[in-house]
Design a protein around this motif. Structure first.
Motif, short mmCIF file in Angstrom:
data_model
loop_
_atom_site.label_atom_id
_atom_site.label_comp_id
_atom_site.label_asym_id
_atom_site.label_seq_id
_atom_site.Cartn_x
_atom_site.Cartn_y
_atom_site.Cartn_z
N ASP A 80 86.32 -24.23 71.26
CA ASP A 80 84.78 -24.25 70.86
C ASP A 80 84.16 -25.28 71.49
O ASP A 80 82.78 -24.69 71.72
CB ASP A 80 84.68 -24.66 69.33
CG ASP A 80 85.67 -23.56 68.53
OD1 ASP A 80 85.92 -22.37 68.84
OD2 ASP A 80 85.67 -23.86 67.29
N ARG A 103 80.32 -14.15 68.29
CA ARG A 103 81.65 -14.30 67.25
C ARG A 103 82.53 -13.27 67.54
O ARG A 103 82.29 -11.78 67.59
CB ARG A 103 81.14 -14.25 66.11
CG ARG A 103 82.11 -14.25 64.88
CD ARG A 103 81.74 -14.19 63.54
NE ARG A 103 82.75 -14.19 62.48
CZ ARG A 103 83.18 -13.09 62.09
NH1 ARG A 103 82.78 -11.63 62.52
NH2 ARG A 103 84.31 -12.94 61.29
N GLU A 159 89.10 -17.05 64.38
CA GLU A 159 87.81 -16.83 65.18
C GLU A 159 87.74 -17.61 66.31
O GLU A 159 88.36 -18.81 66.61
CB GLU A 159 86.66 -17.06 64.05
CG GLU A 159 85.32 -16.62 64.57
CD GLU A 159 84.12 -16.91 63.54
OE1 GLU A 159 83.35 -17.60 63.95
OE2 GLU A 159 84.34 -16.22 62.74
N ALA A 164 85.09 -17.25 70.37
CA ALA A 164 83.55 -16.63 70.66
C ALA A 164 83.66 -16.20 72.18
O ALA A 164 84.29 -17.15 72.91
CB ALA A 164 82.46 -17.53 70.29
#
Length: 555
Positions: free
Chosen positions: A68, A95, A305, A307
């Protein structure tokens, strides 16, 4: 959720302890300065790798806090280079909902032959189950049909489904691909998932592979020992894991002993099939097997998750500005793993911090030119490449650019830049009108253009651009070539640094930043010409991939 606060704090003021770069000379061995004197363009490229491949990034594995941070770093650099946010909700980040999945139990395989009692196959001896990302519980009970190698490619003269109707049935196929097919086609069609996709488009309700060890397949014993190996996919809006044909799950793999049980009473015996399959180019006749199989699978699924990072340079020509040239590089690497000589951080400097640095500096070059391209250009740093090209697949199927059309992809993945390259390779260039563009760009910087020197590696289908190919989009994957010192440099990297902790800034031989700037220039010229050309790229007439993914079998 993305840990934006931590990422921005680090970008604003944290000072990680950067790795020391090894000198190019021999003894006495002393650490080179962390900030050597370099021309500005080389220093800019090195600075990105310095940050992204530092130990504090912990190998940038998709789904981690460190990834991230890296994603926010790239977003900040896109913003500084004048790109517009092209992710979700007015930001640079798209996302990507992800899922790890694996078999939760041994599962159940019960075969019933006409006129005989049911036979329960044995886990680890007759079969190993697969995980199904679409459901925690999967049940299939259907007749069986054998389809040889499981290849449906009529344009290449191979149709293993000839003479049978697989609608509502479980297809059974041998692992492997006919050697007579082009290596890239073999790689594209050879996996169990690809074969299940083909079967699903013809109406099958399940797919099972039979152990037939080849150069790129695990023998059954190894599959049985690693039966709970986790895989990754992205998540559909309904919460199911994405597969191309969800009605046709891969159910598992049979051993040769397990396969023999399914062939009892068949028109062609299992012994005859095995003997014929010794020739990988054998034409194995498809046939219905005399029975049905009831399968129950349990799958363990874990959501997480990551990105993609997307920045748009809008086109200047209203007539073609809605057409988008996509430039990709994967941001993730494999994280922290098995220690090698005491180092467990797989930094991924060449794979693929160098590719990301090239992407960022290519955006800078467009900004400094002062001339916007006619078509729009999307700079896209994708996640989860190391988990199966997952982030690129998500974007290709869910582009965050409403109202725009993706017309080409140029991919930057692990350019090996430890030597002054004398030529370039562009995997896939000869499949579309992108080929002449790549050749001109190479000529303009005074290097040659060479054909694929290692076709057996099938690199055209092994990086993120392939997910765009599967959407019918002409794509190329550019690399420094093998002329002069190139072959030795490439082989050294694969033998000593590929997917190892030593792929870091101080690897030996050291990264040649001048070569890096030349590599950026080639990519810039390719992207500029695609974006400014009168016509958008198209597949060459009759090309296998253009026909496959723009024809009746297209997704």
């Amino acid at each position: 959720m993305l840990r934006t606060t931590i990422a921005l704090a680090l970008l604003a003021g944290a000072a990680p302890v950067f790795a020391q770069e090894a000198p190019q000379t021999a003894a006495p061995v002393q650490a080179a300065p962390a900030y050597p004197d370099l021309p500005l363009e080389q220093a800019a490229m090195r600075a990105h790798v310095l940050f992204l491949a530092d130990d504090t990034m912990q190998g940038r594995e998709a789904g981690t806090e460190e990834y991230d941070i890296a994603a926010n770093y790239v977003a900040a650099r896109f913003y500084a280079n004048g790109l517009r946010p092209a992710g979700d909700n007015g930001g640079f980040l798209q996302r990507v909902p992800l899922m790890n999945y694996k078999p939760a139990e041994h599962g159940s395989f019960v075969f019933t032959r006409r006129g005989a009692e049911p036979v329960t196959l044995s886990f680890g001896e007759d079969f190993v189950p697969a995980g199904d990302p679409t459901s925690e519980t999967t049940t299939v009970d259907a007749p069986l049909v054998f389809v040889g190698w499981g290849i449906h490619a009529p344009s290449e003269g191979r149709d293993d489904y000839r003479g049978v109707d697989v609608r509502g049935k479980i297809v059974v196929f041998l692992n492997g691909v006919p050697e007579e097919l082009h290596s890239e086609i073999r790689a594209s069609l050879g996996s169990a998932n690809a074969k299940a996709d083909m079967a699903g488009r013809l109406g099958a309700v399940g797919a099972i592979a039979i152990d037939n060890p080849g150069p790129r397949s695990l023998p059954f014993a190894a599959q049985a020992a690693n039966w709970q190996r986790s895989r990754t996919t992205w998540v559909n809006p309904d919460g199911s894991g994405h597969v191309d044909t969800p009605q046709t799950p891969v159910l598992g793999t049979l051993s040769r002993e397990g396969a023999a049980k399914l062939f009892q009473g068949a028109r062609t015996s299992w012994e005859q099939v095995q003997a014929a399959a010794a020739d990988s180019n054998a034409r194995l006749r498809a046939m219905n097997l005399p029975g049905r199989l009831a399968v129950t699978l349990k799958t363990e699924r874990e959501l997480f998750e990551s990105a993609n990072v997307a920045g748009l340079l809008p086109g200047s020509d209203p007539a073609v500005a809605d057409e988008v040239v996509v430039l990709t590089a994967h941001l993730d690497h494999v994280g922290v793993g098995r220690p090698v000589e005491g180092d467990s951080i797989y930094n991924g400097a060449m794979d693929n911090a160098v590719g990301i640095a090239s992407l960022i500096e290519e955006a800078s070059r467009f900004q400094k030119s002062g001339e916007r391209p006619r078509r729009s250009i999307l700079f896209l740093a994708v996640t989860a490449e190391e988990k199966g090209l997952v982030g690129a697949d998500y974007f290709a199927e869910n582009p965050s650019l409403p109202g725009k059309t993706l017309v080409a992809n140029v991919n930057l993945d692990m350019p090996i830049l430890t030597y002054r390259f004398e030529d370039v390779i562009a995997f896939g260039a000869d499949r579309s009108t992108l080929g002449p563009i790549v050749r001109r760009a190479a000529q303009n910087i005074g290097v040659g253009f060479s054909p694929d020197p290692m076709p057996e590696q099938s690199l055209f289908v092994r990086s993120d651009h392939y997910r765009f190919v599967q959407q019918g989009i002409p794509s190329v994957f550019l690399w420094p070539g093998h002329a002069g010192p190139g072959a030795e440099g490439t082989n050294h990297f694969f033998q000593h640094h590929y997917h190892r902790p030593s792929d870091q800034l101080d690897q030996a031989p050291v990264i040649d930043w001048e070569a890096g700037v030349r590599f950026i220039e080639v990519n810039y010229q390719i992207a500029r010409e695609i974006a400014d050309a009168d016509a958008r790229p198209v597949w060459n007439a009759g090309d296998f991939f253009g026909t496959l993914y723009e024809g009746p079998m297209a997704r």
